[in-house]
Design an enzyme around this catalytic site. Structure first.
Site, PDB file in Angstrom:
ATOM      1  N   LYS A  13      95.805   7.450  -5.243  1.00  0.00           N
ATOM      2  CA  LYS A  13      97.158   7.210  -5.762  1.00  0.00           C
ATOM      3  C   LYS A  13      97.112   6.759  -7.222  1.00  0.00           C
ATOM      4  O   LYS A  13      97.864   7.256  -8.049  1.00  0.00           O
ATOM      5  CB  LYS A  13      97.885   6.131  -4.945  1.00  0.00           C
ATOM      6  CG  LYS A  13      98.023   6.438  -3.468  1.00  0.00           C
ATOM      7  CD  LYS A  13      98.874   5.387  -2.756  1.00  0.00           C
ATOM      8  CE  LYS A  13      98.316   3.980  -2.784  1.00  0.00           C
ATOM      9  NZ  LYS A  13      97.053   3.808  -2.016  1.00  0.00           N
ATOM     10  N   ARG A  88     104.571  -1.465   0.993  1.00  0.00           N
ATOM     11  CA  ARG A  88     103.448  -1.360   1.929  1.00  0.00           C
ATOM     12  C   ARG A  88     103.823  -1.873   3.310  1.00  0.00           C
ATOM     13  O   ARG A  88     103.003  -1.813   4.213  1.00  0.00           O
ATOM     14  CB  ARG A  88     102.296  -2.206   1.406  1.00  0.00           C
ATOM     15  CG  ARG A  88     101.156  -1.374   0.804  1.00  0.00           C
ATOM     16  CD  ARG A  88     100.290  -2.348   0.082  1.00  0.00           C
ATOM     17  NE  ARG A  88      98.912  -2.075   0.000  1.00  0.00           N
ATOM     18  CZ  ARG A  88      98.292  -1.772  -1.143  1.00  0.00           C
ATOM     19  NH1 ARG A  88      98.985  -1.530  -2.227  1.00  0.00           N
ATOM     20  NH2 ARG A  88      96.999  -1.684  -1.179  1.00  0.00           N
ATOM     21  N   ARG A 127      83.489   3.061  -5.792  1.00  0.00           N
ATOM     22  CA  ARG A 127      84.426   2.992  -6.922  1.00  0.00           C
ATOM     23  C   ARG A 127      84.011   1.932  -7.945  1.00  0.00           C
ATOM     24  O   ARG A 127      83.561   0.848  -7.588  1.00  0.00           O
ATOM     25  CB  ARG A 127      85.817   2.656  -6.384  1.00  0.00           C
ATOM     26  CG  ARG A 127      86.864   2.477  -7.468  1.00  0.00           C
ATOM     27  CD  ARG A 127      88.248   2.584  -6.935  1.00  0.00           C
ATOM     28  NE  ARG A 127      88.663   1.453  -6.112  1.00  0.00           N
ATOM     29  CZ  ARG A 127      89.871   1.364  -5.560  1.00  0.00           C
ATOM     30  NH1 ARG A 127      90.744   2.333  -5.736  1.00  0.00           N
ATOM     31  NH2 ARG A 127      90.185   0.320  -4.823  1.00  0.00           N
ATOM     32  N   ARG A 160      85.376  -3.883  -7.729  1.00  0.00           N
ATOM     33  CA  ARG A 160      86.377  -4.836  -7.254  1.00  0.00           C
ATOM     34  C   ARG A 160      85.810  -5.642  -6.083  1.00  0.00           C
ATOM     35  O   ARG A 160      85.086  -5.108  -5.252  1.00  0.00           O
ATOM     36  CB  ARG A 160      87.629  -4.082  -6.777  1.00  0.00           C
ATOM     37  CG  ARG A 160      88.557  -3.731  -7.922  1.00  0.00           C
ATOM     38  CD  ARG A 160      89.670  -2.807  -7.504  1.00  0.00           C
ATOM     39  NE  ARG A 160      90.332  -3.159  -6.249  1.00  0.00           N
ATOM     40  CZ  ARG A 160      91.424  -2.547  -5.795  1.00  0.00           C
ATOM     41  NH1 ARG A 160      91.986  -1.576  -6.500  1.00  0.00           N
ATOM     42  NH2 ARG A 160      91.967  -2.901  -4.648  1.00  0.00           N
ATOM     43  N   ARG A 171      90.904  -3.493   5.140  1.00  0.00           N
ATOM     44  CA  ARG A 171      92.078  -2.962   4.419  1.00  0.00           C
ATOM     45  C   ARG A 171      92.607  -1.713   5.106  1.00  0.00           C
ATOM     46  O   ARG A 171      93.817  -1.501   5.178  1.00  0.00           O
ATOM     47  CB  ARG A 171      91.705  -2.656   2.965  1.00  0.00           C
ATOM     48  CG  ARG A 171      91.522  -3.925   2.137  1.00  0.00           C
ATOM     49  CD  ARG A 171      90.751  -3.669   0.864  1.00  0.00           C
ATOM     50  NE  ARG A 171      91.466  -2.825  -0.073  1.00  0.00           N
ATOM     51  CZ  ARG A 171      90.875  -2.138  -1.047  1.00  0.00           C
ATOM     52  NH1 ARG A 171      89.564  -2.192  -1.201  1.00  0.00           N
ATOM     53  NH2 ARG A 171      91.591  -1.420  -1.871  1.00  0.00           N
TER      54      ARG A 171
HETATM   55  P1  AMP Z   1      95.544  -2.043  -4.410  1.00  0.00           P
HETATM   56  O1  AMP Z   1      95.052  -2.162  -5.794  1.00  0.00           O
HETATM   57  O2  AMP Z   1      96.838  -1.287  -4.314  1.00  0.00           O
HETATM   58  O3  AMP Z   1      94.503  -1.503  -3.457  1.00  0.00           O
HETATM   59  O4  AMP Z   1      95.875  -3.529  -3.914  1.00  0.00           O
HETATM   60  C1  AMP Z   1      94.861  -4.515  -3.847  1.00  0.00           C
HETATM   61  C2  AMP Z   1      95.334  -5.696  -3.015  1.00  0.00           C
HETATM   62  O5  AMP Z   1      96.500  -6.268  -3.610  1.00  0.00           O
HETATM   63  C3  AMP Z   1      95.743  -5.354  -1.595  1.00  0.00           C
HETATM   64  O6  AMP Z   1      94.645  -5.297  -0.691  1.00  0.00           O
HETATM   65  C4  AMP Z   1      96.694  -6.514  -1.285  1.00  0.00           C
HETATM   66  O7  AMP Z   1      95.975  -7.706  -1.027  1.00  0.00           O
HETATM   67  C5  AMP Z   1      97.411  -6.692  -2.619  1.00  0.00           C
HETATM   68  N1  AMP Z   1      98.637  -5.833  -2.702  1.00  0.00           N
HETATM   69  C6  AMP Z   1      98.864  -4.799  -3.561  1.00  0.00           C
HETATM   70  N2  AMP Z   1     100.074  -4.263  -3.358  1.00  0.00           N
HETATM   71  C7  AMP Z   1     100.627  -4.957  -2.334  1.00  0.00           C
HETATM   72  C8  AMP Z   1     101.861  -4.869  -1.633  1.00  0.00           C
HETATM   73  N3  AMP Z   1     102.801  -3.942  -1.933  1.00  0.00           N
HETATM   74  N4  AMP Z   1     102.087  -5.769  -0.637  1.00  0.00           N
HETATM   75  C9  AMP Z   1     101.180  -6.708  -0.321  1.00  0.00           C
HETATM   76  N5  AMP Z   1      99.997  -6.837  -0.921  1.00  0.00           N
HETATM   77  C10 AMP Z   1      99.714  -5.979  -1.925  1.00  0.00           C
END
Ligand code: AMP
Length: 218
Positions: A13, A88, A127, A160, A171
């Site tokens: 994404k 989400r 990654r 990360r 996750r």
């Molecule tokens: P991402 O970079 O999108 O994979 O997000 C990394 C982490 O940020 C996730 O595993 C969540 O802990 C938090 N996070 C990101 N977006 C959301 C969301 N819309 N709702 C809740 N937690 C989020």
């Protein structure tokens, strides 16, 4: 153009959102990036979010909804936006609907990235991210020219904290229970389009452009 990119972690994404948002001149609103920035700046919100992010759990809805509501208030979001990693949960989708209603606007399309679980694990654990500009690499399938350095800005590449295998599995499980219900939510509103998220990056980009063009023609 108002779009949502929906899909599991590691579906691509972020990579695709970056390109499409630049092409359309609209902001990419990525809640994961916003939370990591808040954490890097050690803001109270960032520090609160850290414990959830480190263990691969979702940050509480009200925190993320607050971030997005604030972001929507900035002038660059007036002409459109690409939401990447938000909503989400169903509660977040409902809050988004309320925010959009207040502004008398709607979503044009929700693009769902379909990727097998084995491929997601491979992508996430390999990654690497640039500390300088956020560019994404993969140790095996798209390594940088010089090990550990970004091709674009020379920044340092890092893994990360939540991209280790145990956290990635967590996750993916969170995704299945909390985010998958959104597929029905948006299917019911006739907004969902599925795109194959595996294969050459340009093919994926082309499928996304077609889905977006179809939405514009409606
Ligand atoms: P991402 O970079 O999108 O994979 O997000 C990394 C982490 O940020 C996730 O595993 C969540 O802990 C938090 N996070 C990101 N977006 C959301 C969301 N819309 N709702 C809740 N937690 C989020």
């Amino acid at each position: 153009m108002r779009l949502i990119f929906l899909g599991p972690p590691g579906a691509g994404k972020g990579t695709q959102a970056r390109m499409l948002a630049a092409e359309h001149g609209i902001p990419q609103i990525a809640t994961g990036d916003m939370l990591r920035e808040a954490l890097a700046q050690k803001t109270p919100l960032g520090l609160e979010a850290k414990a959830y992010m480190d263990r691969g759990a979702l940050v509480p809805d009200e925190v993320v909804i607050g971030l997005v509501a604030e972001r929507f208030g900035r002038p660059d979001a007036l002409s459109g936006f690409l939401l990447d990693g938000f909503p989400r949960t169903v509660a977040q989708a409902e809050a988004l609907d309320r925010l959009l209603k207040e502004r008398e606007i709607g979503i044009d399309r929700v693009i769902f990235f379909e990727v097998s679980e084995g491929e997601l694990l491979r992508r996430l654990t390999g990654r690497r991210v640039c500390r300088g500009c956020g560019a994404l690499y993969h140790m095996v399938s798209s390594p940088p020219g010089t090990a550990g350095r970004c091709d674009r800005c020379g920044g340092e590449l890092y893994q990360r904290d939540d991209d280790n295998e145990a956290t990635v599995r967590g996750r993916l499980s969170v995704y299945r229970t909390q985010t998958v219900p959104l597929l029905d939510y948006y299917r019911g509103r006739n907004l969902l389009v599925s795109v194959a998220g595996e294969g050459p990056m340009n093919d994926i980009a082309r499928s996304i452009r077609q889905a977006v063009a179809a939405a514009r023609g409606r």
